[in-house]
Design a protein around this motif. Structure first.
Motif, PDB file in Angstrom:
ATOM      1  N   MET A 162      52.274  79.174  52.111  1.00  0.00           N
ATOM      2  CA  MET A 162      51.699  80.395  51.576  1.00  0.00           C
ATOM      3  C   MET A 162      52.321  80.594  50.214  1.00  0.00           C
ATOM      4  O   MET A 162      53.549  80.532  50.084  1.00  0.00           O
ATOM      5  CB  MET A 162      52.048  81.576  52.487  1.00  0.00           C
ATOM      6  N   VAL A 210      47.544  78.907  52.043  1.00  0.00           N
ATOM      7  CA  VAL A 210      47.102  80.299  52.089  1.00  0.00           C
ATOM      8  C   VAL A 210      47.400  80.912  50.738  1.00  0.00           C
ATOM      9  O   VAL A 210      48.567  81.005  50.335  1.00  0.00           O
ATOM     10  CB  VAL A 210      47.812  81.093  53.203  1.00  0.00           C
ATOM     11  N   VAL A 251      51.478  86.429  57.914  1.00  0.00           N
ATOM     12  CA  VAL A 251      50.422  85.575  57.371  1.00  0.00           C
ATOM     13  C   VAL A 251      50.533  84.159  57.949  1.00  0.00           C
ATOM     14  O   VAL A 251      49.536  83.574  58.399  1.00  0.00           O
ATOM     15  CB  VAL A 251      50.507  85.536  55.823  1.00  0.00           C
ATOM     16  N   GLU A 271      49.460  84.090  61.570  1.00  0.00           N
ATOM     17  CA  GLU A 271      47.999  84.130  61.715  1.00  0.00           C
ATOM     18  C   GLU A 271      47.388  82.771  61.372  1.00  0.00           C
ATOM     19  O   GLU A 271      46.457  82.316  62.032  1.00  0.00           O
ATOM     20  CB  GLU A 271      47.391  85.231  60.835  1.00  0.00           C
ATOM     21  N   ALA A 272      47.914  82.135  60.337  1.00  0.00           N
ATOM     22  CA  ALA A 272      47.400  80.804  59.975  1.00  0.00           C
ATOM     23  C   ALA A 272      47.688  79.813  61.096  1.00  0.00           C
ATOM     24  O   ALA A 272      46.838  78.969  61.422  1.00  0.00           O
ATOM     25  CB  ALA A 272      48.033  80.338  58.665  1.00  0.00           C
ATOM     26  N   LYS A 306      47.816  80.428  64.191  1.00  0.00           N
ATOM     27  CA  LYS A 306      46.888  80.680  65.311  1.00  0.00           C
ATOM     28  C   LYS A 306      45.579  79.934  65.118  1.00  0.00           C
ATOM     29  O   LYS A 306      44.885  79.628  66.072  1.00  0.00           O
ATOM     30  CB  LYS A 306      46.605  82.189  65.434  1.00  0.00           C
ATOM     31  N   LYS A 307      45.238  79.672  63.863  1.00  0.00           N
ATOM     32  CA  LYS A 307      43.979  78.955  63.587  1.00  0.00           C
ATOM     33  C   LYS A 307      44.145  77.441  63.620  1.00  0.00           C
ATOM     34  O   LYS A 307      43.161  76.710  63.524  1.00  0.00           O
ATOM     35  CB  LYS A 307      43.456  79.356  62.198  1.00  0.00           C
ATOM     36  N   TRP A 346      42.896  78.794  52.389  1.00  0.00           N
ATOM     37  CA  TRP A 346      42.498  79.991  53.140  1.00  0.00           C
ATOM     38  C   TRP A 346      42.898  81.235  52.374  1.00  0.00           C
ATOM     39  O   TRP A 346      43.987  81.290  51.788  1.00  0.00           O
ATOM     40  CB  TRP A 346      43.191  80.028  54.520  1.00  0.00           C
ATOM     41  N   LEU A 400      43.186  85.687  52.681  1.00  0.00           N
ATOM     42  CA  LEU A 400      43.516  86.665  53.723  1.00  0.00           C
ATOM     43  C   LEU A 400      42.310  86.923  54.617  1.00  0.00           C
ATOM     44  O   LEU A 400      42.437  87.057  55.833  1.00  0.00           O
ATOM     45  CB  LEU A 400      43.969  87.980  53.090  1.00  0.00           C
ATOM     46  N   ASP A 444      40.004  84.895  55.480  1.00  0.00           N
ATOM     47  CA  ASP A 444      39.872  83.803  56.455  1.00  0.00           C
ATOM     48  C   ASP A 444      40.794  84.016  57.648  1.00  0.00           C
ATOM     49  O   ASP A 444      40.552  83.500  58.737  1.00  0.00           O
ATOM     50  CB  ASP A 444      40.205  82.455  55.799  1.00  0.00           C
ATOM     51  N   LEU A 445      41.888  84.730  57.432  1.00  0.00           N
ATOM     52  CA  LEU A 445      42.854  84.959  58.514  1.00  0.00           C
ATOM     53  C   LEU A 445      42.621  86.299  59.198  1.00  0.00           C
ATOM     54  O   LEU A 445      43.356  86.676  60.112  1.00  0.00           O
ATOM     55  CB  LEU A 445      44.288  84.911  57.962  1.00  0.00           C
ATOM     56  N   LEU A 483      43.060  89.220  57.880  1.00  0.00           N
ATOM     57  CA  LEU A 483      44.105  90.184  57.511  1.00  0.00           C
ATOM     58  C   LEU A 483      43.620  91.061  56.361  1.00  0.00           C
ATOM     59  O   LEU A 483      42.922  90.592  55.455  1.00  0.00           O
ATOM     60  CB  LEU A 483      45.377  89.441  57.094  1.00  0.00           C
TER      61      LEU A 483
END
Ligand SMILES: Cc1cc2nc3c(=O)[nH]c(=O)nc-3n(C[C@H](O)[C@H](O)[C@H](O)COP(=O)(O)OP(=O)(O)OC[C@H]3O[C@@H](n4cnc5c(N)ncnc54)[C@H](O)[C@@H]3O)c2cc1C
Ligand SMILES: Nc1ncnc2c1ncn2[C@@H]1O[C@H](COP(=O)(O)O)[C@@H](O)[C@H]1O
Lengths: 259, 317
Positions: A62, A85, A101, A104-105, A107-108, A203, A205, A207-208, A210
Motif C-alpha cells: 500500500m 493498493v 487497508v 481488506e486487501a 480478504k480479497k 486496487w 479504496l 475496490d476494497l 472502504l
C-alpha cells in the motif's frame, strides 16, 4: 501453497529523511526503496516455495504510485505477482488505517500464509503485522528469527531477551520475520527482466469497499503536534593515541564524573 | 481521577525498573492500576504499591504464558473494557508493542509507540528517523495507548497499599492457536540490563572475534556497565544478538556510551544517538562515529581499551 508477502516502499535510510508541511514523512524529498527489512520476508517466501517444490507468491503493498518500485524489486528477486493498493485518500494513514487497508486487501486474495517484515525502516513501529493478524482473526507468529513451513504447520524461533522460544501454529497464519533469518538474495539480470512481465494489479479504496473517510491523515487516531530537528551532535575532542590514549580517555571520564 | 492501566513487566515476580518508570508517568495522568500476568504477584505487590499502584489486576491462567503474546493482549483488553481507563501504558519491548498493537485494534484506540516521555496532558515525545528528529504527538481517538521506552522517567516512590483483584478472561481461538513448544532461557551475564544501564560499553567488527570481546567485557565490568555490540559483531556470532544495539537491536540512551571498533553506521546510530555522552575508540580517524563523539581516541582498541580499564580500576581505589 499460496503466500502473500507484505512489502513497503520507504525513504532510503541512508539519505536525509525529513517531514513535509503536513508533518507526514516527506516521500518526495528522498529516494525510495523496498524496505531492507522486507527483503528478509521476500527471501523467506522464496525459500519456502523452493523447499516445498511448489507454491505461488504474491507481493502486496500500500503506498503512492512510486511504491510500485518496491513490487518490481521484490518480483525481480522471484515470485509471481504484485498487488498495489493506491489511492490519494491514503496519504497520511496511521498504522491502524494501514492495517485496515491491508487486511481488506488480504480478504480479497487467496493465501495460506502472510509473511511480513519485522518493521518498516521509516516508521519502525513494528505493529502492522500484529494489527492485521488481529483484524483477520488468524494466528500471528511474529518476529521469527527462523521460519519453517511444512505441510500445514508453521514453526518459528523467536529470540527474546530472557529466552529463545520455539512456537508452532497451523495455517492459515501470519508470520513476521527479522533480519536474523538470513541475507536476502540479489536479483539476477534474468530476474530483473522477468519481473517486467509479471502481472501487477492496482486496487483503489473502492475496490476494497472502504470509504476514503476511514483512512488517511484526517482519520488518524493520533496526531503529530510538532516536529523538531534535533541539533546535530557536535564532535568533541579527538586525540590520536600516542601510547597514552587510555589514560587520556580516563581523564575525560573522570572530568565527567563517570569514574 | 481516571484509572491508568500500567502493564507490569516482570521476571517471575521481580518487577523491572521500566514498570516503576511507567507507574511514575501514570501518576501524571491519573491513578495508576497495575496489570499483572502470570505467577508471582505476591512478590511484586510491594514494589508496585511503592510506586503508586492503587490496584493490581492479576490474570494467572495456563493460557496467558502458554501461547505467543495474543492472550496477554486479550486479557489487557478485557480489563480495559471493564474499568474504562484514561490511558494504557506498556513497556516498549517487542512483546509490549505487539500487546499494544492488538489492543489498539480491539479497543478502537489510537496508539503511540516508543515514547520517550508522556506529559500530564497525554502529549508523547518520540525520537524518529534514527533519532534525528523529535516529534510530539497525541492520541485523538479512544483510550490513548502508549508504549514507553526504558529511562523515560526517573522512578519516584508514592507508597500505597494496593488491592489485588484476580480477573478471569476467555480467549479467542486465534489467541490460543499457537503453542510454545520450547523455551531455552538465556544465560544471565550478571551485568546491568542493556536498555536500562547508565553506562554501555560496545564492541564492533574491530574487536575481531569472540575472544576480543574479553577486553570489552573487562572495561564494562570496571565501570559496572552493560555490554553492547554492533550488528557486524552479532552477525559474525562473536556476541549474542540480544546485545545488538541499533535499528534491529536495542535502543539505548545511557549517560555514557563507549564504542570501540564500531564505524557508526546509520542503523547503529539509530540505537545509541540519544546517549548523553558518547566516547569512541577507532583506528580510522575518518570513522563517522567520531562525528558524534564527545571524546574520541584514534588508535588500536587492543591498546587503548585495556589501558583505560587499568586506569579505571586504579582510580577507583
Ligand atoms: C536493515 C538493516 C538493519 C541494521 N541494523 C543494525 C543494527 O541494529 N545495529 C548495527 O550495529 N548495525 C545494523 N546494521 C548494519 C550497519 O549498516 C553496519 O553494517 C554495522 O553497524 C557495522 O558494524 P561495525 O561498525 O561493527 O563494523 P564496520 O562498519 O566494519 O566498522 C568496524 C570499525 O572498526 C574499526 N577497527 C577495526 N579494527 C580496529 C582496532 N583494532 N582498533 C580500533 N578500531 C578498529 C574500523 O576502523 C571500523 O571503523 C543494519 C543494516 C541494515 C541494512
Ligand atoms: N504500506 C505498507 N504496505 C505493505 N506492507 C506494509 C506496509 N506497512 C507495513 N507493512 C508490513 O508490515 C511490516 C511492519 O511494518 P510497521 O508496523 O510499519 O513497522 C513491514 O515490514 C511490512 O511487511
Amino acid at each position: 501453497m499460496k503466500i502473500v508477502v507484505l512489502v513497503k516502499h520507504v525513504p532510503d535510510a541512508a539519505s536525509d529523511r525529513s517531514f513535509a508541511d503536513d508533518l507526514t514523512s516527506d516521500r518526495a524529498a528522498v529516494d525510495g526503496r523496498l524496505s531492507e527489512l522486507d527483503e528478509y520476508a521476500v527471501e523467506q517466501a522464496l525459500q519456502t516455495v523452493e523447499k516445498a517444490g511448489e507454491g505461488e507468491i504474491t507481493y502486496l503493498t500500500m503506498g503512492p504510485a512510486s511504491a510500485a518500485e518496491a513490487l518490481r524489486k521484490a518480483l525481480s528477486m522471484g515470485g509471481d505477482a504484485g498487488v498495489h493498493v493506491v489511492d490519494d485518500a491514503l496519504h497520511g494513514s496511521d498504522a491502524l488505517a494501514t492495517s485496515l487497508v491491508l487486511a481488506e486487501a488480504l480478504k480479497k486474495l487467496e493465501w495460506d500464509v502472510v509473511i511480513c517484515g519485522m518493521a518498516s525502516t521509516d516508521g519502525t513501529m513494528s505493529v502492522v503485522p500484529a494489527m492485521i493478524s488481529e483484524r483477520l482473526g488468524v494466528p500471528g507468529l511474529t518476529l521469527a528469527s527462523s521460519l519453517i513451513i511444512e505441510g500445514s504447520t508453521v514453526t518459528i524461533r523467536r529470540d527474546g531477551d530472557d529466552a529463545s522460544t520455539t512456537i508452532t501454529g497451523s495455517l492459515p497464519a501470519l508470520v513476521s520475520v527479522t533480519d536474523q533469518t538470513g541475507e536476502a538474495r540479489y536479483p539476477s539480470f534474468k530476474g530483473i527482466m522477468a519481473a517486467k512481465k509479471k502481472p501487477v494489479t492496482t486496487w483503489t479504496l473502492g475496490d476494497l469497499g472502504l470509504e476514503p473517510a476511514a483512512v488517511g491523515l484526517s482519520a488518524a487516531w493520533s496526531a503529530v503536534a510538532s516536529v523538531t530537528k534535533r541539533p546535530p551532535r557536535v564532535a568533541g575532542v579527538i586525540v590520536a593515541d600516542e601510547g597514552d590514549g587510555g589514560v587520556k580517555l580516563a581523564d575525560f571520564l573522570a572530568s565527567g564524573k563517570f569514574i | 481521577m481516571a484509572e491508568i492501566l500500567v502493564l507490569v513487566d516482570h521476571v517471575d515476580g521481580v518487577v523491572r525498573k521500566t514498570t516503576t518508570e511507567l507507574l511514575t508517568i501514570a501518576r501524571r495522568l491519573g491513578e495508576p492500576s497495575a496489570v499483572y500476568f502470570g505467577t508471582g504477584v505476591e512478590g511484586a505487590t510491594e514494589t508496585l504499591g511503592r510506586f503508586g499502584a492503587v490496584k493490581v489486576y492479576v490474570v494467572d491462567d495456563s493460557d496467558i504464558n502458554g501461547h505467543l503474546v495474543t492472550p496477554k493482549s486479550e486479557a489487557l483488553v478485557a480489563i480495559a473494557e471493564k474499568v474504562a481507563p484514561g490511558a494504557i501504558l506498556v513497556t516498549s519491548s517487542s512483546e509490549g508493542k505487539e500487546i499494544a498493537a492488538r489492543a489498539a485494534v480491539r479497543l478502537g484506540s489510537g496508539l503511540i509507540t516508543d515514547a520517550v516521555d508522556v506529559d500530564a496532558d497525554g502529549v508523547a515525545t518520540q525520537s524518529v528517523f534514527a533519532a534525528s528528529y523529535v516529534v510530539t504527538a497525541k492520541v485523538t481517538h479512544g483510550t490513548p495507548i502508549f508504549t514507553v521506552k526504558p529511562n523515560a522517567a526517573t522512578p519516584e516512590p508514592a507508597e500505597v497499599t494496593p488491592s489485588v483483584e484476580r480477573v478471569t478472561v476467555s480467549y479467542s481461538a486465534a489467541a490460543t492457536a499457537t503453542t510454545i513448544t520450547d523455551v531455552s532461557p538465556r544465560a544471565k551475564s550478571g551485568r546491568p540490563e542493556l536498555t536500562e544501564a547508565a553506562i554501555v560499553v560496545s564492541g564492533g567488527r574491530g574487536v575481531g572475534g569472540a575472544e576480543g570481546f574479553g577486553v570489552i567485557e573487562a572495561l564494562a565490568d570496571s565501570l559496572g556497565a552493560a555490554v553492547g555490540a554492533s550488528r557486524a559483531a552479532t552477525d559474525a556470532g562473536w556476541y549474542p544478538h540480544a546485545f545488538q544495539v541499533g535499528q534491529t537491536g536495542k535502543t539505548v540512551s545511557p549517560t555514557l556510551y563507549l564504542a570501540s571498533g564500531i564505524s557508526g553506521a546509520i542503523q547503529h546510530r539509530a540505537g545509541m544517538q540519544t546517549s548523553k555522552t558518547i566516547v569512541a575508540v577507532n583506528k580510522d580517524a575518518e570513522a563517522p562515529i567520531f562525528e558524534l563523539s564527545d571524546f574520541g581516541v584514534v588508535g588500536d582498541l587492543f591498546a587503548v581499551v585495556p589501558q583505560l580499564t587499568d586506569e579505571v580500576l586504579k582510580r577507583k581505589h
